[in-house]
Each structure stands twice: as C-alpha cells, then as structure tokens.
Design an enzyme around this catalytic site. Structure first.
Site, PDB file in Angstrom:
ATOM      1  N   LYS A  13       0.831  -1.218   0.000  1.00 56.51           N
ATOM      2  CA  LYS A  13       0.000   0.000   0.000  1.00 56.51           C
ATOM      3  C   LYS A  13       0.861   1.262   0.000  1.00 56.51           C
ATOM      4  O   LYS A  13       0.657   2.174  -0.789  1.00 56.51           O
ATOM      5  CB  LYS A  13      -0.923   0.038   1.237  1.00 56.51           C
ATOM      6  CG  LYS A  13      -1.870  -1.131   1.364  1.00 56.51           C
ATOM      7  CD  LYS A  13      -2.748  -1.019   2.603  1.00 56.51           C
ATOM      8  CE  LYS A  13      -1.984  -1.044   3.909  1.00 56.51           C
ATOM      9  NZ  LYS A  13      -1.269  -2.316   4.191  1.00 56.51           N
ATOM     10  N   ARG A  88      -9.696   0.801   8.373  1.00 56.34           N
ATOM     11  CA  ARG A  88      -9.225  -0.573   8.552  1.00 56.34           C
ATOM     12  C   ARG A  88     -10.245  -1.439   9.265  1.00 56.34           C
ATOM     13  O   ARG A  88     -10.007  -2.626   9.452  1.00 56.34           O
ATOM     14  CB  ARG A  88      -7.975  -0.524   9.419  1.00 56.34           C
ATOM     15  CG  ARG A  88      -6.691  -0.976   8.762  1.00 56.34           C
ATOM     16  CD  ARG A  88      -5.605  -0.786   9.809  1.00 56.34           C
ATOM     17  NE  ARG A  88      -4.404  -1.475   9.529  1.00 56.34           N
ATOM     18  CZ  ARG A  88      -3.340  -0.942   8.911  1.00 56.34           C
ATOM     19  NH1 ARG A  88      -3.388   0.284   8.463  1.00 56.34           N
ATOM     20  NH2 ARG A  88      -2.258  -1.641   8.761  1.00 56.34           N
ATOM     21  N   ARG A 127      11.683  -5.754   4.665  1.00 56.43           N
ATOM     22  CA  ARG A 127      11.319  -4.323   4.569  1.00 56.43           C
ATOM     23  C   ARG A 127      12.320  -3.465   5.338  1.00 56.43           C
ATOM     24  O   ARG A 127      12.682  -3.770   6.464  1.00 56.43           O
ATOM     25  CB  ARG A 127       9.915  -4.090   5.120  1.00 56.43           C
ATOM     26  CG  ARG A 127       9.593  -2.595   5.233  1.00 56.43           C
ATOM     27  CD  ARG A 127       8.121  -2.273   5.182  1.00 56.43           C
ATOM     28  NE  ARG A 127       7.341  -2.843   6.246  1.00 56.43           N
ATOM     29  CZ  ARG A 127       6.010  -2.725   6.313  1.00 56.43           C
ATOM     30  NH1 ARG A 127       5.346  -2.046   5.387  1.00 56.43           N
ATOM     31  NH2 ARG A 127       5.351  -3.282   7.299  1.00 56.43           N
ATOM     32  N   ARG A 160      11.352  -1.780  10.862  1.00 59.85           N
ATOM     33  CA  ARG A 160      10.229  -1.375  11.726  1.00 59.85           C
ATOM     34  C   ARG A 160      10.085  -2.344  12.888  1.00 59.85           C
ATOM     35  O   ARG A 160      10.150  -3.554  12.700  1.00 59.85           O
ATOM     36  CB  ARG A 160       8.942  -1.332  10.910  1.00 59.85           C
ATOM     37  CG  ARG A 160       8.599   0.081  10.477  1.00 59.85           C
ATOM     38  CD  ARG A 160       7.453   0.124   9.536  1.00 59.85           C
ATOM     39  NE  ARG A 160       6.257  -0.540  10.034  1.00 59.85           N
ATOM     40  CZ  ARG A 160       5.106  -0.532   9.375  1.00 59.85           C
ATOM     41  NH1 ARG A 160       5.011   0.086   8.225  1.00 59.85           N
ATOM     42  NH2 ARG A 160       4.062  -1.152   9.868  1.00 59.85           N
ATOM     43  N   ARG A 171      -0.831  -9.272  12.944  1.00 61.73           N
ATOM     44  CA  ARG A 171      -1.376  -8.235  12.065  1.00 61.73           C
ATOM     45  C   ARG A 171      -2.145  -8.850  10.902  1.00 61.73           C
ATOM     46  O   ARG A 171      -3.162  -8.321  10.472  1.00 61.73           O
ATOM     47  CB  ARG A 171      -0.235  -7.341  11.554  1.00 61.73           C
ATOM     48  CG  ARG A 171       0.293  -6.431  12.668  1.00 61.73           C
ATOM     49  CD  ARG A 171       1.666  -5.915  12.399  1.00 61.73           C
ATOM     50  NE  ARG A 171       1.729  -5.038  11.254  1.00 61.73           N
ATOM     51  CZ  ARG A 171       2.848  -4.741  10.603  1.00 61.73           C
ATOM     52  NH1 ARG A 171       3.992  -5.245  10.999  1.00 61.73           N
ATOM     53  NH2 ARG A 171       2.811  -3.924   9.588  1.00 61.73           N
TER      54      ARG A 171
HETATM   55  P1  ADP Z   1       2.275  -1.764   3.238  1.00 58.22           P
HETATM   56  O1  ADP Z   1       2.273  -0.249   3.183  1.00 58.22           O
HETATM   57  O2  ADP Z   1       1.049  -2.353   2.616  1.00 58.22           O
HETATM   58  O3  ADP Z   1       2.564  -2.294   4.597  1.00 58.22           O
HETATM   59  P2  ADP Z   1       4.845  -1.585   1.818  1.00 58.22           P
HETATM   60  O4  ADP Z   1       4.582  -0.694   0.657  1.00 58.22           O
HETATM   61  O5  ADP Z   1       5.587  -1.018   2.979  1.00 58.22           O
HETATM   62  O6  ADP Z   1       3.464  -2.269   2.304  1.00 58.22           O
HETATM   63  O7  ADP Z   1       5.619  -2.889   1.276  1.00 58.22           O
HETATM   64  C1  ADP Z   1       6.071  -3.911   2.166  1.00 58.22           C
HETATM   65  C2  ADP Z   1       7.438  -4.423   1.692  1.00 58.22           C
HETATM   66  O8  ADP Z   1       7.297  -5.115   0.453  1.00 58.22           O
HETATM   67  C3  ADP Z   1       8.458  -3.313   1.429  1.00 58.22           C
HETATM   68  O9  ADP Z   1       9.732  -3.787   1.783  1.00 58.22           O
HETATM   69  C4  ADP Z   1       8.358  -3.070  -0.084  1.00 58.22           C
HETATM   70  O10 ADP Z   1       9.577  -2.581  -0.641  1.00 58.22           O
HETATM   71  C5  ADP Z   1       8.035  -4.464  -0.594  1.00 58.22           C
HETATM   72  N1  ADP Z   1       7.133  -4.460  -1.768  1.00 58.22           N
HETATM   73  C6  ADP Z   1       6.100  -3.624  -2.041  1.00 58.22           C
HETATM   74  N2  ADP Z   1       5.482  -3.958  -3.194  1.00 58.22           N
HETATM   75  C7  ADP Z   1       6.138  -5.066  -3.666  1.00 58.22           C
HETATM   76  C8  ADP Z   1       5.981  -5.899  -4.827  1.00 58.22           C
HETATM   77  N3  ADP Z   1       5.015  -5.685  -5.729  1.00 58.22           N
HETATM   78  N4  ADP Z   1       6.837  -6.942  -4.962  1.00 58.22           N
HETATM   79  C9  ADP Z   1       7.816  -7.183  -4.043  1.00 58.22           C
HETATM   80  N5  ADP Z   1       8.022  -6.429  -2.940  1.00 58.22           N
HETATM   81  C10 ADP Z   1       7.196  -5.386  -2.742  1.00 58.22           C
HETATM   82  P1  ADP Z   2       0.968  -2.027   7.598  1.00 58.26           P
HETATM   83  O1  ADP Z   2       0.162  -1.578   6.444  1.00 58.26           O
HETATM   84  O2  ADP Z   2       2.290  -2.594   7.204  1.00 58.26           O
HETATM   85  O3  ADP Z   2       0.206  -2.893   8.539  1.00 58.26           O
HETATM   86  P2  ADP Z   2       0.802   0.615   8.837  1.00 58.26           P
HETATM   87  O4  ADP Z   2       1.977   1.502   8.784  1.00 58.26           O
HETATM   88  O5  ADP Z   2      -0.375   0.942   7.993  1.00 58.26           O
HETATM   89  O6  ADP Z   2       1.375  -0.815   8.513  1.00 58.26           O
HETATM   90  O7  ADP Z   2       0.295   0.471  10.326  1.00 58.26           O
HETATM   91  C1  ADP Z   2       1.167   0.171  11.387  1.00 58.26           C
HETATM   92  C2  ADP Z   2       0.366   0.025  12.677  1.00 58.26           C
HETATM   93  O8  ADP Z   2      -0.288   1.285  12.973  1.00 58.26           O
HETATM   94  C3  ADP Z   2      -0.768  -0.984  12.628  1.00 58.26           C
HETATM   95  O9  ADP Z   2      -0.326  -2.310  12.920  1.00 58.26           O
HETATM   96  C4  ADP Z   2      -1.706  -0.436  13.704  1.00 58.26           C
HETATM   97  O10 ADP Z   2      -1.225  -0.736  15.004  1.00 58.26           O
HETATM   98  C5  ADP Z   2      -1.597   1.066  13.507  1.00 58.26           C
HETATM   99  N1  ADP Z   2      -2.596   1.586  12.554  1.00 58.26           N
HETATM  100  C6  ADP Z   2      -2.339   2.143  11.346  1.00 58.26           C
HETATM  101  N2  ADP Z   2      -3.493   2.519  10.752  1.00 58.26           N
HETATM  102  C7  ADP Z   2      -4.501   2.188  11.610  1.00 58.26           C
HETATM  103  C8  ADP Z   2      -5.915   2.295  11.570  1.00 58.26           C
HETATM  104  N3  ADP Z   2      -6.541   2.831  10.518  1.00 58.26           N
HETATM  105  N4  ADP Z   2      -6.618   1.824  12.629  1.00 58.26           N
HETATM  106  C9  ADP Z   2      -6.003   1.295  13.696  1.00 58.26           C
HETATM  107  N5  ADP Z   2      -4.686   1.156  13.793  1.00 58.26           N
HETATM  108  C10 ADP Z   2      -3.924   1.600  12.768  1.00 58.26           C
END
Ligand code: ADP
Ligand code: ADP
Length: 212
Positions: A13, A88, A127, A160, A171
């Site tokens: 995302k 979410r 990541r 992270r 998660r």
């Molecule tokens: P989210 O915001 O949904 O948690 P991220 O954008 O941080 O996801 O991506 C999670 C990890 O996967 C990061 O290390 C990112 O560089 C990697 N990543 C994102 N998209 C892809 C993809 N299409 N293929 C492989 N790795 C990816």
């Molecule tokens: P990812 O997409 O990799 O799960 P985020 O950076 O979006 O990571 O979120 C990290 C953490 O922040 C989540 O595991 C949660 O604890 C909190 N968080 C983020 N967005 C929300 C939301 N909309 N509602 C509740 N908790 C949230």
C-alpha cells in the site's frame, strides 16, 4: 480524486500510494505514518498508540477517527488524496462516510491489493525504511542504491519494530478478521476494484492506473 488502498500489512500500500501521490500530485494519507510521527514526538496520542502498535494490534477506532477528522479538513487534502491504511475496520469506514458526507464528498475508487499470507511473511522480513521520510525499500525486491542507506539522504535505513515474525502473524489475523469485511462494504457501493499485488512493483502500479 479520492482513492483508498486496502491490502494486508506489507501488501504494498505504502509503496503504491507514494507512486500515485507523485503521479497525480495529491497527498498520501497514511495513518501508520501519522501514528509513527506521534510516537516519535511522544504526544498523548503517540504514547497511547505505541502500546497497540508494538503488539500488532489496531489503535482504537475513536482515536483514529479523531486524528483523521482534522487531517481530512487540511487545505492540502482539498483536491483529493490517497488513503493508505485507513479505514481498517467497519466502524472506521462508517466514520469516514459521515466525515465525507459532512463536506458533501465521497471516495471515488477503492483498490484492493491482493497478496497471499506466505508472500507477506517474506516481504516483511526484508522491509527497510527511512524513518524521517517514510521511504520504503526491500532488501531483495526494491533495494536501495547503497546497501542499508537511503537513496536521497544516504542516512541509515531501519527495520520497523512491528515487522517481527510473531507481530506480523497477529497483524495478518487482524487483517482477515477486521479489515476484509470492508471489501463487501465498498463492493456494495460499486467503487471496488481488485489488483494482483504479487506482481512486480511497476506492474502492480500499471494495474492500479488501469482501474482509475
Ligand atoms: P504496506 O504499506 O502495505 O505495509 P509496503 O509498501 O511497505 O506495504 O511494502 C512492504 C514491503 O514489500 C516493502 O519492503 C516493499 O519494498 C516491498 N514491496 C512492495 N510492493 C512489492 C511488490 N510488488 N513486490 C515485491 N516487494 C514489494
Ligand atoms: P501495515 O500496512 O504494514 O500494517 P501501517 O503503517 O499501515 O502498517 O500500520 C502500522 C500500525 O499502525 C498498525 O499495525 C496499527 O497498530 C496502527 N494503525 C495504522 N493505521 C490504523 C488504523 N486505521 N486503525 C487502527 N490502527 C492503525
């Protein structure tokens, strides 16, 4: 244009939101980034949120909705935005609807980024992030130019604290239990589109653009 990206933790995302943000010149609104900023500043919200985030739990809906209410009324959100990580839960989605109703607005498109659980576990392990900017890398799939260093500032990258295997499993469970019901919620509004998030970053980006 108001776009919402939904997907599992580590589904890509943030990566896609950043690319959309620069293509369309509208801000990325990431509740994860906003919460991490609060944690860093040790604000009242940050101190509360940290306990939940460290466990891979969701921060309570009321806190999130309060934070988003002020964010979405910011001037720079006037021409649209990319929501990444919010809503979410169903109560958050309903809360967002009423925030948008109040300003006579609505979401244009909701994109689901589909990625299987086993792929997620692999992605989260690799990541790396640049804390100050939120830039996202992956040791294998999106490596920085110089190992361990941010491309722009050359500062060290970090892992992270919630990307530990056990926390990731929690998660993912929360995603399946609490976030997936949003798929049906937005499907009923006829604004939902799905893309395969397991392709390469550029291909996922093209599929999203094709749906917009
Ligand atoms: P989210 O915001 O949904 O948690 P991220 O954008 O941080 O996801 O991506 C999670 C990890 O996967 C990061 O290390 C990112 O560089 C990697 N990543 C994102 N998209 C892809 C993809 N299409 N293929 C492989 N790795 C990816
Ligand atoms: P990812 O997409 O990799 O799960 P985020 O950076 O979006 O990571 O979120 C990290 C953490 O922040 C989540 O595991 C949660 O604890 C909190 N968080 C983020 N967005 C929300 C939301 N909309 N509602 C509740 N908790 C949230």
């Amino acid at each position: 244009m108001k776009i919402l990206l939904i997907g599992p933790p580590g589904g890509g995302k943030g990566t896609q939101a950043k690319k959309l943000s620069s293509k369309f010149n509208i801000p990325q609104v990431s509740t994860g980034d906003m919460l991490r900023d609060h944690v860093k500043k040790m604000s009242k919200l940050g101190i509360k949120a940290k306990e939940f985030m460290d466990q891979g739990e969701l921060v309570p809906d009321e806190l999130i909705l309060k934070m988003m209410k002020s964010k979405l009324s910011d001037d720079n959100c006037k021409n649209g935005y990319i929501l990444d990580g919010f809503p979410r839960t169903l109560p958050q989605a309903k809360g967002l609807d009423s925030l948008l109703d109040n300003i006579d607005s609505n979401l244009d498109k909701v994109i689901i980024i589909k990625v299987d659980d086993d792929v997620i576990i692999d992605r989260m392990g690799g990541r790396r992030v640049h804390k100050n900017s939120g830039r996202i890398y992956h040791i294998k799939y999106n490596p920085p130019k110089n190992e361990g260093l941010d491309d722009i500032t050359n500062e060290p990258l970090s892992i992270r604290s919630d990307d530990k295997k056990e926390t990731v499993k929690n998660r993912l469970k929360i995603y399946h239990d609490l976030t997936k019901p949003l798929i049906n919620f937005y499907n009923l509004k006829n604004i939902l589109f799905e893309v395969d998030g397991q392709n390469e970053i550029e291909d996922v980006f093209s599929s999203i653009i094709n749906k917009l």
